[in-house]
Design an enzyme around this catalytic site. Structure first.
Site, PDB file in Angstrom:
ATOM      1  N   ASP A  65       0.868  -1.076   0.018  1.00 56.21           N
ATOM      2  CA  ASP A  65      -0.051  -0.042  -0.132  1.00 56.21           C
ATOM      3  C   ASP A  65       0.945   1.118  -0.020  1.00 56.21           C
ATOM      4  O   ASP A  65       2.042   1.288   0.267  1.00 56.21           O
ATOM      5  CB  ASP A  65      -1.165  -0.013   1.401  1.00 56.21           C
ATOM      6  CG  ASP A  65      -0.329  -0.171   2.521  1.00 56.21           C
ATOM      7  OD1 ASP A  65       0.873  -0.145   2.670  1.00 56.21           O
ATOM      8  OD2 ASP A  65      -1.130   0.475   3.501  1.00 56.21           O
ATOM      9  N   TYR A  67       2.887   4.682   0.898  1.00 59.07           N
ATOM     10  CA  TYR A  67       3.695   5.218   2.182  1.00 59.07           C
ATOM     11  C   TYR A  67       2.662   5.957   2.887  1.00 59.07           C
ATOM     12  O   TYR A  67       1.908   6.920   2.466  1.00 59.07           O
ATOM     13  CB  TYR A  67       4.723   6.077   1.687  1.00 59.07           C
ATOM     14  CG  TYR A  67       5.814   5.615   1.012  1.00 59.07           C
ATOM     15  CD1 TYR A  67       6.624   4.363   1.718  1.00 59.07           C
ATOM     16  CD2 TYR A  67       6.392   5.958  -0.056  1.00 59.07           C
ATOM     17  CE1 TYR A  67       7.845   3.825   0.884  1.00 59.07           C
ATOM     18  CE2 TYR A  67       7.424   5.293  -0.694  1.00 59.07           C
ATOM     19  CZ  TYR A  67       8.047   4.298  -0.276  1.00 59.07           C
ATOM     20  OH  TYR A  67       9.173   3.695  -0.850  1.00 59.07           O
ATOM     21  N   PHE A  78       6.832   2.116  -4.104  1.00 58.86           N
ATOM     22  CA  PHE A  78       8.058   2.388  -3.646  1.00 58.86           C
ATOM     23  C   PHE A  78       8.560   3.806  -3.975  1.00 58.86           C
ATOM     24  O   PHE A  78       9.695   4.200  -3.493  1.00 58.86           O
ATOM     25  CB  PHE A  78       9.059   1.289  -4.066  1.00 58.86           C
ATOM     26  CG  PHE A  78       8.768   0.120  -3.393  1.00 58.86           C
ATOM     27  CD1 PHE A  78       9.218  -0.382  -2.161  1.00 58.86           C
ATOM     28  CD2 PHE A  78       8.264  -1.094  -4.275  1.00 58.86           C
ATOM     29  CE1 PHE A  78       8.883  -1.571  -1.568  1.00 58.86           C
ATOM     30  CE2 PHE A  78       7.783  -2.291  -3.636  1.00 58.86           C
ATOM     31  CZ  PHE A  78       8.415  -2.564  -2.258  1.00 58.86           C
ATOM     32  N   HIS A 186      10.811  -8.916   1.025  1.00 61.72           N
ATOM     33  CA  HIS A 186      10.529  -7.553   1.001  1.00 61.72           C
ATOM     34  C   HIS A 186      11.956  -6.516   1.425  1.00 61.72           C
ATOM     35  O   HIS A 186      12.791  -7.140   2.178  1.00 61.72           O
ATOM     36  CB  HIS A 186       9.450  -7.315   2.017  1.00 61.72           C
ATOM     37  CG  HIS A 186       8.811  -6.034   1.736  1.00 61.72           C
ATOM     38  ND1 HIS A 186       9.303  -4.594   2.099  1.00 61.72           N
ATOM     39  CD2 HIS A 186       7.843  -5.607   0.885  1.00 61.72           C
ATOM     40  CE1 HIS A 186       8.613  -3.761   1.885  1.00 61.72           C
ATOM     41  NE2 HIS A 186       7.580  -4.144   0.984  1.00 61.72           N
TER      42      HIS A 186
END
Length: 222
Positions: A65, A67, A78, A186
């Site tokens: 989702d 930031y 990202f 991740h």
């Protein structure tokens, strides 16, 4: 935000989820109207789809989702806007980019040059309440992003899917075997050393594209 906000190239793909999209759009609009700070800005919710139409997709990079830090979310997973310092997860992405391809560290965190080359920078959940990570998980965005993944998977041209972390890897079952699935931990500070560093996702994606007769991504960033 309405159904008309969906970029034209993606409307057919999302048509089966019109009811889910209408419901989540109404819920997000109500949150904004009540004074809750929602990220990204309304104009950027579908920015990933706007910058990378279906026929241009060569790589799918799936995030969870946006930031939640105010001023960070820009509609691309990202990524952050020019002038915003890259968050820690993105710094780890850049570290692996350097280790993988020998590229210099980017000065900023704007990933739109990737998007314009066919890297679909898609979050599974397209909005978030500022200061509350995953606050909009379960609101219905998952059905929308799954429809996007399904549309790319259904295309005859092979693409590369970069699935970082368990949440993204859970989508692997939706992806047809002709596509390359490149899974890793991740890049967050908690897990980057558990299988993200050294995973070489960028060179592996380009190798898959070459094998499919498609052009490579130029992963360099300013």
């Amino acid at each position: 935000m309405t159904d008309d906000s969906v970029p034209p190239g993606w409307r057919a793909a999302l048509a089966p989820q019109a009811a889910a999209l209408e419901a989540v759009a109404a819920r997000v609009a109500a949150a904004r109207a009540s004074g809750i700070a929602v990220a990204p800005a309304e104009a950027d919710v579908f920015r990933a789809l706007a910058l990378t139409p279906p026929e241009a997709v060569r790589v799918v990079l799936l995030g969870q989702d946006p930031y939640p830090t105010p001023g960070h979310a820009d509609g691309l997973c990202f990524s952050v806007r020019p002038g915003v310092a890259p968050p820690r997860s993105l710094r780890n992405v850049f570290r692996e980019l350097g280790d993988d391809l020998g590229l210099p560290q980017p000065r900023g965190g704007d990933l739109s040059p990737w998007a314009r080359q066919g890297v679909l920078l898609l979050n599974a959940v397209l909005t978030v309440e500022e200061g509350a990570a995953a606050a909009h998980a379960g609101w219905g965005w998952e059905a929308v992003s799954d429809a996007v993944i399904d549309a790319v998977s259904a295309r005859a041209e092979p693409s590369a899917f970069l699935l970082w972390g368990r949440h993204a890897q859970a989508k692997a079952a939706r992806i047809a075997p002709r596509h390359a699935v490149i899974a890793a931990a991740h890049p967050s500070p908690l897990s980057a050393r558990r299988g993200f560093f050294g995973s070489r996702p960028f060179s592996r994606a380009n190798a898959a594209l070459r094998a499919a007769g498609r052009g490579e991504i130029d992963w360099r960033l300013p």
